[in-house]
Design a protein around this motif. Structure first.
Motif, mmCIF file in Angstrom:
data_model
loop_
_atom_site.group_PDB
_atom_site.id
_atom_site.type_symbol
_atom_site.label_atom_id
_atom_site.label_comp_id
_atom_site.label_asym_id
_atom_site.label_seq_id
_atom_site.Cartn_x
_atom_site.Cartn_y
_atom_site.Cartn_z
ATOM 1 N N SER A 2 7.534 -7.997 -11.493
ATOM 2 C CA SER A 2 7.091 -8.420 -10.181
ATOM 3 C C SER A 2 5.802 -7.705 -9.791
ATOM 4 C CB SER A 2 8.181 -8.145 -9.144
ATOM 5 O OG SER A 2 8.460 -6.764 -9.090
ATOM 6 N N TYR A 3 5.062 -8.313 -8.894
ATOM 7 C CA TYR A 3 3.791 -7.764 -8.435
ATOM 8 C C TYR A 3 4.026 -6.491 -7.626
ATOM 9 C CZ TYR A 3 -0.579 -7.388 -5.832
ATOM 10 O OH TYR A 3 -1.742 -6.932 -5.283
ATOM 11 N N THR A 4 3.194 -5.466 -7.873
ATOM 12 C CA THR A 4 3.254 -4.222 -7.088
ATOM 13 C C THR A 4 1.941 -3.933 -6.385
ATOM 14 O OG1 THR A 4 2.516 -2.790 -8.908
ATOM 15 C CG2 THR A 4 4.893 -3.247 -8.745
ATOM 16 N N GLY A 5 0.814 -4.386 -6.951
ATOM 17 C CA GLY A 5 -0.495 -4.064 -6.398
ATOM 18 C C GLY A 5 -1.027 -2.721 -6.843
ATOM 19 N N ASP A 6 -0.305 -2.048 -7.718
ATOM 20 C CA ASP A 6 -0.748 -0.746 -8.224
ATOM 21 C C ASP A 6 -1.533 -0.959 -9.512
ATOM 22 O OD1 ASP A 6 0.586 0.557 -6.143
ATOM 23 O OD2 ASP A 6 2.456 0.609 -7.277
ATOM 24 N N VAL A 7 -2.849 -0.901 -9.419
ATOM 25 C CA VAL A 7 -3.708 -1.104 -10.579
ATOM 26 C C VAL A 7 -4.596 0.117 -10.768
ATOM 27 C CG1 VAL A 7 -3.709 -3.617 -10.439
ATOM 28 C CG2 VAL A 7 -5.434 -2.318 -9.173
ATOM 29 N N LYS A 8 -5.012 0.332 -12.010
ATOM 30 C CA LYS A 8 -5.893 1.450 -12.336
ATOM 31 C C LYS A 8 -7.096 0.937 -13.101
ATOM 32 C CE LYS A 8 -2.201 4.924 -12.570
ATOM 33 N NZ LYS A 8 -1.530 5.949 -13.402
ATOM 34 N N LEU A 156 -3.121 -10.766 3.566
ATOM 35 C CA LEU A 156 -4.315 -10.341 4.283
ATOM 36 C C LEU A 156 -5.163 -9.429 3.394
ATOM 37 C CD1 LEU A 156 -5.772 -10.202 7.109
ATOM 38 C CD2 LEU A 156 -4.366 -8.156 7.537
ATOM 39 N N PHE A 157 -6.424 -9.801 3.208
ATOM 40 C CA PHE A 157 -7.364 -9.012 2.410
ATOM 41 C C PHE A 157 -8.269 -8.268 3.381
ATOM 42 C CE2 PHE A 157 -5.887 -12.646 0.092
ATOM 43 C CZ PHE A 157 -5.558 -12.127 -1.145
ATOM 44 N N THR A 158 -8.185 -6.923 3.374
ATOM 45 C CA THR A 158 -8.735 -6.125 4.469
ATOM 46 C C THR A 158 -10.020 -5.382 4.139
ATOM 47 O OG1 THR A 158 -7.290 -4.262 3.868
ATOM 48 C CG2 THR A 158 -6.476 -5.814 5.551
ATOM 49 N N GLY A 159 -10.557 -5.506 2.924
ATOM 50 C CA GLY A 159 -11.746 -4.737 2.597
ATOM 51 C C GLY A 159 -11.506 -3.257 2.851
ATOM 52 N N ASP A 195 5.950 -8.606 7.977
ATOM 53 C CA ASP A 195 6.022 -8.891 6.544
ATOM 54 C C ASP A 195 4.669 -9.312 5.959
ATOM 55 O OD1 ASP A 195 5.885 -11.393 7.681
ATOM 56 O OD2 ASP A 195 7.597 -12.222 6.599
ATOM 57 N N THR A 196 3.598 -9.227 6.765
ATOM 58 C CA THR A 196 2.266 -9.508 6.247
ATOM 59 C C THR A 196 1.897 -8.465 5.191
ATOM 60 O OG1 THR A 196 1.561 -10.427 8.371
ATOM 61 C CG2 THR A 196 -0.176 -9.765 6.830
ATOM 62 N N TRP A 197 1.610 -8.942 3.997
ATOM 63 C CA TRP A 197 1.218 -8.054 2.896
ATOM 64 C C TRP A 197 -0.299 -7.942 2.919
ATOM 65 C CZ3 TRP A 197 4.591 -6.074 -1.022
ATOM 66 C CH2 TRP A 197 3.943 -5.383 -2.061
ATOM 67 N N ASP A 205 -1.545 -1.544 -2.151
ATOM 68 C CA ASP A 205 -1.298 -2.440 -1.028
ATOM 69 C C ASP A 205 -0.234 -1.844 -0.100
ATOM 70 O OD1 ASP A 205 -2.822 -3.980 -2.752
ATOM 71 O OD2 ASP A 205 -1.212 -5.392 -3.226
ATOM 72 N N SER A 206 -0.017 -2.544 1.007
ATOM 73 C CA SER A 206 1.085 -2.186 1.905
ATOM 74 C C SER A 206 1.423 -3.414 2.750
ATOM 75 C CB SER A 206 0.705 -1.000 2.796
ATOM 76 O OG SER A 206 1.816 -0.550 3.559
ATOM 77 N N THR A 207 2.294 -3.234 3.711
ATOM 78 C CA THR A 207 2.608 -4.276 4.687
ATOM 79 C C THR A 207 2.287 -3.758 6.085
ATOM 80 O OG1 THR A 207 4.898 -3.573 5.013
ATOM 81 C CG2 THR A 207 4.470 -5.172 3.242
ATOM 82 N N LEU A 208 2.056 -4.685 7.000
ATOM 83 C CA LEU A 208 1.808 -4.265 8.373
ATOM 84 C C LEU A 208 3.027 -3.568 8.959
ATOM 85 C CD1 LEU A 208 -0.257 -7.193 9.952
ATOM 86 C CD2 LEU A 208 -1.058 -5.125 8.785
ATOM 87 N N GLY A 209 4.214 -4.004 8.561
ATOM 88 C CA GLY A 209 5.420 -3.367 9.073
ATOM 89 C C GLY A 209 5.545 -1.914 8.668
#
Length: 223
Positions: A2-8, A156-159, A195-197, A205-209
């Motif tokens: 599953s996707y985690t958003g943890d990249v190097k 949401l892509f936040t720069g 639950d906005t990622w 990454d994170s969520t707004l919550g």
């Protein structure tokens, strides 16, 4: 997996397949560890890149034969558009940026900004839509991009305007910090569900919550 958003940097990409859109996240440049995001519409195959930050050969390899319709630059800082000229040259993609940052992006890269967007504008990814949210403070024309997945949570892509743990750096400018924290609290946390990622310009990454309970701490801490 599953996707985690943890990249190097130098490691594998991470890919998230939504019902209508695939998001591919990659980290580039060992020093700055910028994130770039390739979005692909399942219906049309059209692709959009968010922040051609560095390593154009890698980004063009990710784009592949499917081509690229648009490159969106989230803000004017040099580390987010070092590959812009090469990617636009290699694909013919349109360059999109927030109106107040557009001239500076062109000055630094030599790439004319094809479309200058404002708060409330949209950017198409095939049949999918990204909503532009201007969040002023990190730079005058910083933008976030919101995809409202009709089958799930918002994305949401936040720069560099929002990270896990706080808003972006305003370099000791108290007025810029107040503008940034106000915009982030009102336009992002004030309108979007927990639950906005969100996908930042650097790091995980994170969520707004997960971040919402700390808004008051961020405001008091300043930056």
């Amino acid at each position: 997996m599953s996707y985690t958003g943890d990249v190097k940097v130098g490691g594998p990409v991470d890919e998230r397949a939504l019902p209508a859109l695939t998001i591919t996240k990659v980290a580039v440049d060992e020093k700055m560890a910028n994130n770039a995001y390739l979005l692909r519409c399942h219906d049309t195959g059209e692709q959009v890149l968010i922040d051609a930050a560095d390593s154009p050969e890698l980004l063009l390899q990710l784009v592949g034969d499917a081509g690229l319709t648009t490159v969106v630059t989230t803000h004017q800082h040099w580390d987010h558009h070092r590959a812009l000229a090469a990617v636009v040259s290699g694909t013919g993609a349109a360059a999109v940026a927030g109106e107040p940052d557009a001239d500076e992006i062109t000055s630094q890269t030599g790439v004319p900004v094809t479309r200058r967007v404002r708060d409330g504008d949209t950017v198409a990814v095939g049949s999918c839509t990204l909503e532009v949210i201007r969040v002023t403070g990190h730079t005058p024309g910083s933008i976030c991009l919101l995809y409202r997945d009709p089958d799930g949570s918002p994305h949401l892509f936040t720069g560099d305007s929002l990270f896990p743990g706080g808003v972006g750096n305003t370099f000791g400018d108290a007025d810029a910090f107040r503008t940034l924290i106000d915009d982030v609290e009102t336009k992002l946390f004030g309108t979007l569900p927990d639950d906005t990622w969100f996908y930042p310009g650097h790091g995980s990454d994170s969520t707004l919550g997960a971040e919402r309970p700390h808004l008051a701490e961020w405001r008091e801490r300043g930056w």
